[in-house]
Write a protein that holds these residues in place. Structure first.
Motif, short mmCIF file in Angstrom:
data_model
loop_
_atom_site.label_atom_id
_atom_site.label_comp_id
_atom_site.label_asym_id
_atom_site.label_seq_id
_atom_site.Cartn_x
_atom_site.Cartn_y
_atom_site.Cartn_z
N SER A 97 -50.74 -24.44 -8.96
CA SER A 97 -51.51 -24.98 -7.85
C SER A 97 -52.51 -23.96 -7.30
O SER A 97 -53.07 -24.15 -6.23
CB SER A 97 -50.56 -25.42 -6.74
N GLN A 98 -52.70 -22.91 -8.04
CA GLN A 98 -53.73 -21.90 -7.76
C GLN A 98 -53.56 -21.25 -6.39
O GLN A 98 -54.51 -20.99 -5.69
CB GLN A 98 -55.11 -22.53 -7.86
N VAL A 99 -52.37 -21.09 -6.00
CA VAL A 99 -52.15 -20.39 -4.73
C VAL A 99 -51.35 -19.13 -4.98
O VAL A 99 -50.73 -18.61 -4.07
CB VAL A 99 -51.44 -21.29 -3.71
N LEU A 100 -51.36 -18.70 -6.21
CA LEU A 100 -50.58 -17.50 -6.54
C LEU A 100 -51.21 -16.31 -5.83
O LEU A 100 -52.39 -16.03 -5.99
CB LEU A 100 -50.60 -17.30 -8.05
N ARG A 128 -51.91 -12.38 -4.98
CA ARG A 128 -52.09 -11.21 -5.85
C ARG A 128 -50.78 -10.45 -5.94
O ARG A 128 -49.98 -10.46 -5.01
CB ARG A 128 -53.17 -10.30 -5.26
N LEU A 133 -48.85 -20.70 -9.44
CA LEU A 133 -49.92 -20.51 -10.42
C LEU A 133 -50.59 -21.84 -10.72
O LEU A 133 -51.81 -21.96 -10.74
CB LEU A 133 -49.35 -19.89 -11.68
#
Lengths: 926, 294
Positions: free
Chosen positions: B116-119, B121, B114
């Motif tokens: 690192s914004q690679v979570l 969907r 989360l």
């Protein structure tokens, strides 16, 4: 019998089997056979088996044999060899005496009576042997256990039935022994004590026994030589030579002795029924016999011995032939065989031949010693010189060794021995003549054998000459026996055989004796050698001692000389010292006088000096007085001159005074006119000047003080300044510190903000996603905005930080129903990025009534935020970078970085455009 | 520092007679008293000496930037960190990425994704890829070392980020470096590995991407991580080298490369402490002891 033997042999072979049970059975069988055995065959086969195999089992069997097998043989040969064995063994097992001594004595008693009574009717020749054996046993027993033996004899022969035996057999034997020292010192018990024999060896015991014997054949001359000291030897010589009878006397005595001997000789009882055994048939036996016969001591008796042998026994049966034969033989020997015998036996130069006794040279061992030039060892009994040809083995070496080892002692000894031997040659012959009343059984035996030998030789030669038969020994014997006893040929052969056996056992016995003597001789020789070595050593020491004595003597003389010289020197020194002393005293007196003189002179000198000092003091005083006077005089003259001057001055001053008085009076008169005016002006001037001066002084002091104060103030201020600087520095540092601290904190909070924003974004995404789903589910709105929006949101580049802060507003706006229409508007896509423009756009496109209420507060804060962001771009940049670092996903970075400057540019441009368009409102700050 | 009266005068001699670590705790305490903390000194200390376990977490946090150098703001920053953690956790819970039964390592992974914004969907969650597996094993190890979940998450996150930022470029070169040192220490083993073809297949990702997480027990691992956190990735090479040297005999006995890899992935856990100690010595020997310190 043979079958039985076979079986017993088989049994014995299986006796040593490894199986215990079988061995046990065999042993039982053998024991049984032994118990049933009559002839002793089993026993003898047992013994043979043992000799073959030396098996321990057989030994065990043999040692367990009981009484019935102890043989009670009456065979004369067995008896005699038994006796000889006993005699041989006795010194070897002296400790056994304790248990068996009475058995030994019984053996002796029985044999004595047996030999006397001759119950077995054995030939006389055998009896001679037996007698000799008993005789030797007697000596052995008497030598070893005198007390016990004597007590036994006393007990045994006190019985009446034994008296004749004693008279005939034992008593003559007793005459051949001297009193044993043990009879005086020992007791019966002590004799049987085994510890008594501990330090004795076999030959020691043998010699011990022969020492108490008076019989020259049995005894040893060693008792005299035991310590091998020469004085003893001489004593022996002297004692051995009591008389010196000539040879004619000797011969005559011989003949007289013959008659005396006839009465008692054992052979006189039985007669010489058979010829003596043939020496040639047994090889070494006669030689050995010869050597033992020709023992040192026996030599004397040899010429005398033949008669008893030859004398015909009282027995009438064999008397005549023998006598004839003897006579004949004698005659033959004398007449014809003398040279032959001599020639025949050249190496045995000293062999005592009975028939050469008439020769001028006596055949004793003494002359033989002279001849052979080999000095005999001092302590020798039979076998040494004479056995050279017969049994030269053990006897030979140490004669020469002796000479080699101790040349000097040997030569001395040889000399002595030669002398002594010469003496003894005469003496012993005499002694022998004297001692011939009692003839030793041994001698008888010797004579018997020697005579038999001679006779045989003579006979055989004659026979061989007559019949030319090659077989000399056997046929000679046979012829002889045939001639003498034709019918009893086999019997005689038997007799001869047994005699041969007897002689053989005798030979064994003599061999044993010889070995013992050899052992002893070796020991004694060793002792002699060591003694001689010691003697030489002591001689060398003595020489050394004498040399040292000489040395001491010469040292003593030199000492005396030295002493004399030193005393002379001492005297010289003394006189010199005295001279010097007198001279010294003289010099001392002189010195004392001189000293006295000097003292006197010194005292005088002191007196003079003191006087001189007095004079000087007086002179001083006088001088002082003179000076004083002179001084007073000059003072007075000075005073005089000054007083004169003063008088002149007084005169002058008086004149001046007068003059001055005159002028004074004139001047006072002159001054009294204008004096007052000038005085007031001057005093006023003076007063002002003084006041001025005072004033100036005061001001100076004041100024100085001020200066000091100023200086002080300056320094104070300087320190103040430096302090302030320091403080400023500290403040700066603190500021820096605080700045970094707050920056760090800010970073943390920033990162938290970023994280929150991300979370929010994610949440928003999620929410939008959900919305889209709900819209899809409703299906009421068919336009594309709802589809485009999530995509736009998902692909939206990184918004600036302001967005995060204003999220609430955005959210509120986005949740409003107006948003879809806004987003579909032409300015939607560029404005969607920046919140400011977005809001501005919203404000612009909002209905007017709504705009006023909403705008004012939001706009205000919006402006401020915008400004803050524009004013602080590096910080934002930093935060951006930090965030990107933490995020660590490189693919997301480039769009963000590129977007940020783009965004600001676009925003500015947009703002600019909008501000132009915004004509109905006052411009914001920029 | 030698003339500091507070310090034990024997301290100069402890090292000479072979006692190590007697004075280290004290020196570290002195270092930690500084305000602000000197990060350079701290990292040098951590490189030179093993950290005392009671200060380890603190020092790690400081070195990884979780706590600022100013101890005054520790409480404040700590509060921020905690709130951040809780915010993200709550967000994830709200989004139903996680629930009560989710293992904590997965929670950490989601949080990290989360941030690192690679979570991904929720609907399209994939099985964890290689990178995620690395993260998971590191977080498993860290979870053993650290008790507090907040600290744990932050340490994992910062450790992973720092490791990738600092050593991301040098990690591909580490296998070459290992080969070089192995050729110096034990050329026979190297030849053996080359011949069997195991050299290329050695568990490099386990060693150099996960930093031995899951390979060594945590007690040994944290001493390795001390060095990694304080700025050296070379230590990983030496630990790997020492593992190879320690099990040389066994490795020489295995002729198949798969066997070698299998063995190295599951090395015995007994004497790993000794291995790490030797590795650190070896590291000091080849790279030198960091000097300006304490």
């Amino acid at each position: 019998m043979s079958k039985e033997q076979v079986s017993i042999n088989e049994l014995l072979l299986s006796l040593d089997s490894s199986e215990l049970q079988e061995a046990e059975q065999v042993r039982a069988a053998v024991n049984q056979q032994l118990s049933t055995d009559r002839g002793g065959a089993v026993l003898s086969s047992l013994v043979e088996h043992y000799l073959d195999s030396s098996s321990p089992q057989v030994v065990f069997l043999l040692s367990s044999i009981r009484e019935p097998h102890h043989k009670t043989d009456s065979d004369i040969v067995v008896l005699i060899s038994g006796v000889l064995v006993l005699i041989t063994l006795l010194p070897m097992i002296p400790q056994a005496g304790k248990q068996h001594i009475y058995d030994f004595f019984d053996v002796f008693g029985r044999l004595a009576s047996w030999s006397f009574r001759n119950p077995g009717h054995v030939p006389v020749v055998h009896l001679v042997h037996l007698h000799a054996g008993v005789y030797s046993l007697f000596h052995r027993l008497y030598g070893m256990f005198p007390c016990n033996f004597i007590s036994y004899l006393r007990l045994h022969y006190s019985m009446k039935e034994n008296l004749d035996t004693f008279q005939e057999v034992v008593k003559p034997m007793l005459e051949h022994v001297r009193v044993h020292p043990e009879l005086v010192t020992g007791t019966q018990d002590y004799e049987l004590d085994p510890s008594r024999w501990r330090c004795y060896e076999v030959h020691d015991i043998v010699i011990e026994c022969s020492r108490v014997s008076l019989d020259p054949l049995e005894s040893s001359c060693e008792e005299d030589l035991s310590s091998s000291s020469l004085p003893h030897l001489e004593l022996t010589c002297s004692s051995d030579a009591p008389s010196s009878s000539g040879r004619p006397a000797h011969l005559s005595l011989n003949s007289s002795h013959i008659q005396a001997d006839v009465t008692w000789s054992p052979s006189s009882h039985c007669g010489l029924s058979t010829p003596p055994p043939e020496p040639a048939s047994t090889g070494s036996a006669p030689l050995n016999r010869c050597t033992s016969i020709s023992g040192v001591r026996s030599s004397v008796s040899i010429p005398v011995a033949p008669p008893p042998d030859v004398v015909p026994p009282p027995d009438s049966q064999g008397k005549q032939p023998i006598r004839e034969r003897q006579e004949r033989a004698r005659g033959d020997v004398i007449s014809s065989s003398r040279e032959d015998v001599q020639l025949e036996l050249p190496p045995r130069s000293s062999e005592p031949h009975p028939l050469t006794s008439q020769e001028p040279r006596p055949l004793t061992s003494t002359p033989c010693r002279d001849d052979s030039s080999v000095p005999p060892p001092p302590c020798l009994t039979p076998p040494h010189t004479l056995s050279l040809d017969g049994l030269s083995g053990p006897a030979l070496p140490y004669d020469q060794l002796f000479e080699l080892a101790l040349p000097r002692a040997a030569s001395l000894f040889v000399e002595k021995k030669t002398q002594e031997a010469l003496q003894r040659a005469g003496g012993e012959q005499g002694g022998g003549v004297e001692g011939e009343e009692l003839v030793s059984p041994l001698k008888v035996l010797d004579q018997l054998i020697v005579h038999g030998h001679d006779a045989h030789q003579y006979r055989s030669r004659r026979f061989s000459a007559g019949s030319k038969s090659g077989d000399r020994s056997l046929s000679g014997g046979k012829q002889q026996s045939m001639r003498t006893k034709g019918p009893a040929q086999g019997e005689e052969l038997q007799c001869v055989r047994s005699q041969l056996l007897l002689v053989h056992s005798q030979l064994q016995y003599e061999r044993f004796k010889r070995q013992q003597h050899a052992i002893r001789n070796r020991r004694l020789l060793r002792r002699v050698i060591s003694a001689t070595a010691l003697e030489e050593d002591s001689i060398a020491m003595r020489e050394l001692l004498s040399i040292q004595d000489d040395e001491i003597r010469s040292l003593k003389t030199s000492l005396e000389e030295e002493q004399r010289r030193s005393s002379q020197l001492l005297m010289d020194t003394n006189t010199h010292i005295q001279q010097l002393q007198t001279h010294n005293t003289h010099l001392e007196q002189q010195q004392q006088e001189e000293q006295r003189h000097t003292q006197r002179l010194q005292s005088e000198l002191q007196e003079c000096q003191s006087r001189l000092r007095d004079m000087e003091a007086e002179l001083q005083r006088a001088n002082n007085k003179a000076y004083n006077a002179e001084h007073q005089l000059t003072q007075l003259s000075l005073k005089l001159s000054s007083s004169q001057q003063l008088q002149q001055q007084v005169f002058l001053q008086n004149q001046q005074l007068v003059l001055l008085r005159e002028t004074n009076r004139f001047l006072t008169e002159h001054l009294e006119g204008g004096e007052t005016q000038r005085c007031s002006e001057a005093s006023m001037l003076q007063c002002t000047v003084g006041k001025d001066y005072q004033r100036l002084k005061d001001s100076d002091v004041q100024l100085r003080q001020k200066l000091e104060a100023a200086n002080h103030r300056i320094s104070e201020l300087e320190t103040h300044l430096s302090k302030k600087d320091q403080l400023i520095q500290e403040q700066k540092k603190l500021l820096q510190d605080t700045k970094t601290q707050s920056r760090a904190e800010l970073l943390a909070s920033d990162s938290r903000c970023v994280a929150l924003r991300r979370a929010n974004q994610t949440l928003q995404t999620e929410m939008l996603h959900l919305y889209s789903q709900t819209h899809l589910n409703d299906g009421s709105r068919p336009d594309d905005g709802s589809v485009a929006l999530p995509v736009a949101q998902g692909n939206r580049p990184r918004p600036s930080s302001a967005v995060g802060i204003l999220n609430g507003t955005v959210e509120a706006l986005s949740s409003s129903p107006l948003l879809p229409s806004c987003s579909s508007s032409p300015i939607d896509s560029p404005l969607a990025v920046g919140s400011f423009l977005e809001q501005r756009a919203r404000q612009l496109f909002r209905p007017a009534n709504q705009r006023q209420e909403d705008e004012e507060p939001t706009n205000q804060s919006q402006e401020e935020e915008e400004e803050a962001q524009l004013g602080n771009p590096p910080l934002g940049q930093e935060v951006e970078e930090e965030a990107s670092l933490l995020a660590g996903s490189p693919q997301t970075e480039p769009p963000g970085r590129i977007a940020a400057p783009d965004l600001t540019l676009a925003v500015r441009q947009r703002i600019h455009e909008l501000s132009i368009m915004d004509y109905d409102e006052t411009l914001p700050e920029f | 520092m030698a003339d500091d009266p507070q310090r034990n005068f024997r301290s100069a001699y402890y090292e000479k007679v072979g006692f190590r670590g007697v004075e280290e705790k004290k020196s570290l305490e002195i270092l930690l008293k500084d305000n602000p903390l000197d990060l350079e000194k701290l990292s040098t200390f951590s490189q030179r000496f093993p950290l005392p376990s009671m200060y380890r977490i603190h020092v790690w946090k400081v070195l990884l930037g979780i706590l600022p150098p100013h101890s005054d703001s520790h409480a404040l920053v700590g509060g921020y960190r905690k709130e951040q953690y809780q915010d993200i956790l709550e967000a994830l819970e709200v989004m139903r990425y996680i629930n009560c039964s989710t293992p904590s390592t997965h929670v950490y992974l989601r949080m990290f994704q989360l941030e690192s914004q690679v979570l991904p969907r929720c609907s399209e969650t994939l099985p964890p890829d290689e990178e995620n597996e690395d993260f998971l094993s590191i977080s498993r190890a860290m979870e053993e070392i650290v008790d507090d979940p907040v600290d744990c998450y932050w340490l994992i996150k910062c450790f992973v980020s720092q490791f990738h930022t600092k050593f991301g470029d040098s990690i591909p070169h580490l296998p070459k470096s290992l080969e070089h040192y192995l050729s110096q220490e034990e050329p026979r083993l190297l030849n053996h590995l080359k011949n069997t073809g195991a050299l290329a297949q050695l568990p490099y990702s386990l060693w150099f991407r996960r930093c031995f997480a899951g390979c060594l027990p945590e007690s040994s691992l944290q001493r390795v991580w001390d060095k990694v956190i304080s700025g050296s990735c070379k230590i990983l090479v030496f630990v790997a080298l020492e593992i190879l040297l320690s099990y040389k005999i066994m490795l020489m006995g295995i002729n198949r490369s798969e066997g070698v890899v299998r063995f190295l992935c599951n090395i015995p856990q007994e004497n790993t402490d000794a291995i790490v100690t030797k590795a650190i010595d070896l590291w000091h020997k080849y790279c030198g002891t960091p000097m300006h310190a304490v």
